[in-house]
Motif scaffolding. Structure first.
Motif, PDB file in Angstrom:
ATOM      1  N   ASP A 132      65.347  20.377 102.228  1.00 44.23           N
ATOM      2  CA  ASP A 132      66.317  20.145 101.139  1.00 44.23           C
ATOM      3  C   ASP A 132      66.888  18.730 101.171  1.00 44.23           C
ATOM      4  O   ASP A 132      67.333  18.211 100.151  1.00 44.23           O
ATOM      5  N   LYS A 133      66.877  18.099 102.355  1.00 45.75           N
ATOM      6  CA  LYS A 133      67.407  16.724 102.478  1.00 45.75           C
ATOM      7  C   LYS A 133      66.458  15.693 101.872  1.00 45.75           C
ATOM      8  O   LYS A 133      66.853  14.574 101.569  1.00 45.75           O
ATOM      9  N   SER A 134      65.171  16.066 101.718  1.00 45.54           N
ATOM     10  CA  SER A 134      64.170  15.107 101.224  1.00 45.54           C
ATOM     11  C   SER A 134      64.432  14.739  99.772  1.00 45.54           C
ATOM     12  O   SER A 134      64.843  15.570  98.965  1.00 45.54           O
ATOM     13  N   ARG A 135      64.172  13.463  99.445  1.00 50.21           N
ATOM     14  CA  ARG A 135      64.331  12.984  98.064  1.00 50.21           C
ATOM     15  C   ARG A 135      63.138  13.380  97.197  1.00 50.21           C
ATOM     16  O   ARG A 135      63.178  13.247  95.981  1.00 50.21           O
ATOM     17  N   ASN A 136      62.076  13.862  97.854  1.00 47.94           N
ATOM     18  CA  ASN A 136      60.850  14.201  97.134  1.00 47.94           C
ATOM     19  C   ASN A 136      60.951  15.629  96.582  1.00 47.94           C
ATOM     20  O   ASN A 136      60.820  16.613  97.315  1.00 47.94           O
ATOM     21  N   HIS A 137      61.166  15.749  95.285  1.00 47.48           N
ATOM     22  CA  HIS A 137      61.374  17.044  94.631  1.00 47.48           C
ATOM     23  C   HIS A 137      60.153  17.947  94.812  1.00 47.48           C
ATOM     24  O   HIS A 137      60.276  19.149  95.066  1.00 47.48           O
ATOM     25  N   GLU A 138      58.961  17.368  94.714  1.00 45.01           N
ATOM     26  CA  GLU A 138      57.714  18.133  94.807  1.00 45.01           C
ATOM     27  C   GLU A 138      57.585  18.810  96.172  1.00 45.01           C
ATOM     28  O   GLU A 138      57.118  19.939  96.289  1.00 45.01           O
TER      29      GLU A 138
END
Length: 671
Positions: A132-138
């Motif tokens: 959830d912390k990742s900026r990558n939505h995919e």
């Protein structure tokens, strides 16, 4: 290149997928009898079962749909046996597309629970938080379905996260590119290579996957140490077009040797050797080529490297072919003004341009572009355009789906972009400015390209700065150096210098910028006054400390004429800031520049290093500069920080009181 005189023993490990290891041993001057050890597939603790599947569909869309179907069925079969799957594809955007297609197929067939992460896994809750912390939505969307993606364009933390989650068994199917096979030792029971067509941006065409890549990918299948439960066998599945099936079958049975790619980079490598002084003429260059892997392969397979079997018979050491290669490379370098090549004697002479190219690892094609288009009057718009014409970025293309976002970015970046949005140079220009401005990007392929551009941006801009400095163009040198620092700091010159310190909240930085308070006047304020100015008394002390840690120097100069055309300058530099190793490191570099009265030409430049242990002392530099008739009223000495934006000091040196020696001194009398 190996040093034959090297006395200490060394161990070089090669991938088992390298078939012609004997050639490498010869290249490294290793005795094959006593110094070469080969561990073949017989040593593999887990046997590898290989399956080849040829897709007969001619229509591209139909073929892709069939490949997804087969990939899904093979992955599902492995998951039913409790095994993980790695799917290799050959383009960054293809990782997302394939993972999404497999997830959709699972939904369509009602088999999503087979792919989803195990709900009872002890680390599932922590993994969800990390994802959830990742900026990558995919990445976030796919993880919920039990899929992961991995390619070189992703941010390092995202790649590490995918590797960790796959290793812990939280991701069941990882869709990745070949970089994972080469760079990370991450095994899976089943490896599926989905398609063998790979795009080559240098050639602008599609070609077949190399045998090395295939072997490396299949090598990921069935590792013994995997999650504590050893596999009985690993499974490698290759999906290709029916026409290429025979090609891969024959390749796997009789492996093709790895050839040298050195000829394509020969000119740049020769330039580096000339700059180092190890090669001074064509004869030495021919000998130098004899120490390369290229030469080892040339002797084995002369026709591939442009020498016929008849030539090999008449010239067993292929000396003439090496002479031709060296001559061609030297002519290319001479044309690009990187060396001076005396054709009759074969002598090489390095030039300033060649030195700069070698020092910054910049190819001769890119330096030739800089050499052609650099003018002392370049504006910021033209400078960024020149940067974006670098041959390093010639493989970048503008994809249809990126145009809308690029148009939006063009309106937001501060320096206007003159080219049309579908020009690759416009994309390079916009992405560099977006990086400096710290703009958020939506398109994932754009983020990948921005990472690719910014990995080389600082090096290429420094190269341009060095060329301009050598040419003595004062105004342009200052602007290029500012761009180097803006790329490093990811901020614009118009923003407050306080942005270069970590630990000041963004809202306070913005408040300072809105105030439009002159930077110089911060030095005269007390902590309490700074606190009142920003209406945040608690930060006053910290900002006061930062202001006084910002590199400032005081200058004093003493000039003395040696002759009517040469002046001796003694410059005293006094540091006027608190040197803090955590912020400034072990030393702070500064450029010392002497400029003419119009501040157009650099008459002298040198690098001054202020070391931490001498940060309290006065420093003295002595150098000579030329003076011209008629005597100008003054020169300017500028000392500019190499790392800090807006950190520079200028000292005008007046010649009003200067008494020069007489034009024609009287003869001394004979005794």
């Amino acid at each position: 290149i190996p040093a034959p005189s090297h006395s200490g023993a060394g161990i070089v490990g090669l991938s088992a997928t390298l078939p012609n290891y004997l050639d490498v041993a010869l290249f490294l001057r290793v005795n094959p009898q006593s110094g070469l050890f080969h561990f073949s597939s017989a040593y593999r603790p887990v046997p590898l079962k290989q399956t080849f599947i040829g897709i007969t569909a001619k229509n591209v869309a139909e073929r892709n749909a069939r490949m997804i179907e087969v990939t899904y069925e093979k992955a599902l079969a492995a998951l039913r046996n409790g095994k993980q799957v790695m799917v290799f594809v050959h383009a960054r955007n293809e990782t997302q597309r394939t993972a999404r297609a497999l997830a959709d197929e699972a939904t369509k067939r009602g088999e999503t629970e087979m792919f989803a992460p195990q709900q009872e896994h002890p680390r599932l809750g922590l993994a969800k938080k990390d994802v959830d912390k990742s900026r990558n939505h995919e990445l976030r969307t796919l993880f919920a379905s039990g899929f992961g993606i991995h390619h070189a364009g992703m941010l390092r933390p995202d790649r590490s996260l995918m590797e960790r989650l796959f290793g812990e068994g939280l991701i069941n199917v990882l869709v990745c590119t070949a970089t994972l096979a080469w760079g990370v030792n991450l095994p899976a029971h089943t490896v599926i290579i989905k398609g063998t067509q790979v795009y080559s941006p240098e050639k602008g065409t599609w070609g077949e996957l190399s045998m090395m890549d295939v072997m490396q990918m299949l090598g990921r299948a069935g590792r013994p140490q995997f999650m504590g439960r050893a596999d009985d066998f690993g499974e490698g599945i290759i999906l290709t077009t029916h026409s290429e099936l025979q090609y891969y079958l024959s390749l796997l049975n009789q492996q093709l040797p790895i050839e040298s790619q050195y000829i394509s980079k020969l000119a740049d490598n020769l330039n580096a050797e000339i700059v180092l002084g190890t090669v001074q003429n064509a004869h030495e260059a021919v000998n130098w080529l004899g120490y390369t892997y290229l030469y080892v392969r040339m002797l084995r397979n002369p026709t591939l490297y442009g020498a016929s079997e008849a030539e090999k018979a008449g010239d067993p050491l292929l000396e003439q072919r090496r002479i031709d290669l060296v001559h061609t490379a030297a002519v290319v370098l001479d044309k690009a003004a990187l060396i001076k090549y005396e054709r009759k004697s074969g002598q090489f002479q390095p030039t300033d341009l060649g030195r700069v190219a070698a020092y910054y690892y910049v190819g001769h094609t890119t330096v030739a572009v800089y050499n052609e288009f650099l003018k002392p009057t370049l504006s910021d718009i033209e400078l960024l355009r020149l940067f974006s014409l670098s041959k390093d970025f010639s493989a970048l293309s503008v994809r249809e789906e990126e145009k809308q976002e690029l148009m939006r970015l063009i309106e937001r970046v501060p320096i206007p972009v003159k080219e049309a949005v579908d020009e690759p140079s416009a994309k390079t220009n916009v992405l560099l400015q977006a990086y400096i401005s710290q703009l958020k990007l939506d398109g994932f392929s754009l983020l990948s390209d921005m990472t690719y551009i910014t990995q080389s941006a600082a090096r290429l801009m420094r190269c341009i700065h060095e060329i301009v400095l050598k040419r003595g163009w004062s105004g342009l040198a200052e602007r290029v150096l500012n761009f180097c620092k803006m790329i490093d700091r990811r901020m614009w010159l118009s923003q407050t210098p306080l942005r270069q310190f970590k630990g000041i909240p963004e809202d306070i930085i913005k408040k300072i910028e809105r105030k439009d308070f002159p930077w110089e006047r911060f030095y005269d304020l007390q902590p309490q006054e700074i606190g009142e100015l920003i209406r945040f008394p608690k930060m006053g002390k910290a900002i006061h400390r930062f202001v006084h840690q910002f590199p400032r120097l005081e200058l004093a100069a003493h000039v003395q004429p040696i002759t009517r055309t040469v002046l001796r300058v003694e410059l005293t530099i006094t540091p006027d800031f608190q040197f803090e190793p955590k912020i400034h490191g072990s030393a702070e570099p500064f450029h010392v520049l002497v400029e003419d009265v119009d501040q157009e030409h650099i008459l002298h430049s040198e690098l001054f290093l202020l070391k931490a242990k001498f940060a309290e002392d006065d420093h003295s530099l002595t150098f000579t500069i030329p003076i011209f008739d008629p005597l100008p009223p003054q020169y300017f000495i500028r000392v500019v920080s190499d790392r800090w934006l807006a950190a520079e000091t200028t000292l005008p040196v007046s010649f009003r009181q200067l008494i020069l020696p007489e034009k024609y001194p009287p003869h001394t009398e004979l005794l």
